[in-house]
Write an enzyme that holds these catalytic residues in place. Structure first.
Site, PDB file in Angstrom:
ATOM      1  N   ASP A 102      -1.886  -4.129  -5.907  1.00  0.00           N
ATOM      2  CA  ASP A 102      -0.636  -4.843  -5.608  1.00  0.00           C
ATOM      3  C   ASP A 102      -0.148  -5.580  -6.856  1.00  0.00           C
ATOM      4  OD1 ASP A 102      -0.826  -4.010  -3.006  1.00  0.00           O
ATOM      5  OD2 ASP A 102      -1.820  -5.833  -2.322  1.00  0.00           O
TER       6      ASP A 102
HETATM    7  N1  URA Z   1      -6.238  -4.449  -1.230  1.00  0.00           N
HETATM    8  C1  URA Z   1      -5.107  -5.192  -1.290  1.00  0.00           C
HETATM    9  O1  URA Z   1      -4.673  -5.785  -0.321  1.00  0.00           O
HETATM   10  N2  URA Z   1      -4.459  -5.245  -2.469  1.00  0.00           N
HETATM   11  C2  URA Z   1      -4.885  -4.639  -3.592  1.00  0.00           C
HETATM   12  O2  URA Z   1      -4.253  -4.748  -4.641  1.00  0.00           O
HETATM   13  C3  URA Z   1      -6.068  -3.864  -3.505  1.00  0.00           C
HETATM   14  C4  URA Z   1      -6.721  -3.793  -2.304  1.00  0.00           C
END
Ligand code: URA
Length: 230
Positions: A102
């Site tokens: 993310d």
């Molecule tokens: N899970 C999430 O919620 N975000 C990430 O970036 C990776 C795994």
């Protein structure tokens, strides 16, 4: 792709002529004569027929990046800087991401132009372990370990997450090991526990850890050992 198919397309030779050329020993793959029509070739291999270039080998790229916060795991974005903007390589336009993070997340990100490699690595059935350091806004409940291990059901995908390992490092800090990569998986799993993720950092994928001397925003091509450790 099979070798006979690639040769058949070259100058519209057709399959029968391709077979003749291959079995006569006129075709070389990466410099080696190949007489098997069904030999598997990909775009990273140089193919010649009677000394004439049929396919120029493309450079295969395998990179690791220490993703900083605020940069999107995408090849293009209208609003934000992307991880590709951080890479300085003449062939960077060919890259794709093997396992996104993310925008706010940090840590180990792999990029490649080899689709078969990234698919093998990210395929849920391969169950490659990904380790994350997580901080949340409230105390993690005591049953978190069991709930992560039991799996959680999510809509709209209609999936149950694979058993995940959670280790408490403090009241609001944990290390989590996932064997798959569902959309916002860690945030959603902590959301079920009533916790909001405030920091999420990927430490490793398989046996490959983010080196401590690779600063946020920095990257390097994977060495042979790093690639093997995946
Ligand atoms: N899970 C999430 O919620 N975000 C990430 O970036 C990776 C795994």
């Amino acid at each position: 792709m099979k070798l006979d198919r690639l040769i058949a397309k070259h100058r519209f030779l057709g399959r029968a002529e391709a077979h003749r050329q291959i079995t006569a020993g006129h075709v070389r793959v990466d410099g080696r004569v190949i007489v098997d029509n069904q030999h598997e070739v990909d775009r990273f291999m140089q193919v010649e027929m009677a000394g004439e270039l049929v396919q120029q080998a493309q450079r295969a790229l395998y990179l690791m990046l220490h993703k900083p916060a605020g940069v999107v795991s995408a090849t293009r974005d209208a609003e934000h800087r992307t991880v590709i903007d951080l890479i300085d390589d003449p062939d960077k336009a060919t890259l794709h991401i093997a396992g996104r993070l993310d925008r706010a997340s940090t840590g180990l990100l792999l990029l490649t132009n080899d689709g078969r490699w990234s698919k093998r690595l990210m395929d849920a059935s391969a169950k490659v372990a990904k380790t994350y350091l997580v901080e949340v806004d409230d105390d993690i409940p005591l049953d978190a370990i069991e709930r992560f291990a039991a799996g959680m059901e999510f809509q709209p995908e209609g999936i149950t997450t694979l058993p995940a390992q959670l280790t408490l490092l403090g009241p609001r800090q944990a290390r989590v090991v996932l064997h798959e990569g569902r959309h916002h998986q860690i945030k959603r799993m902590f959301g079920r526990l009533g916790c909001l993720v405030t920091s999420l950092h990927r430490e490793s994928i398989g046996g490959l850890s983010l080196p401590s001397d690779l600063a946020p925003g920095m990257w390097h091509p994977l060495s042979a050992e790093e690639k093997a450790s995946l």
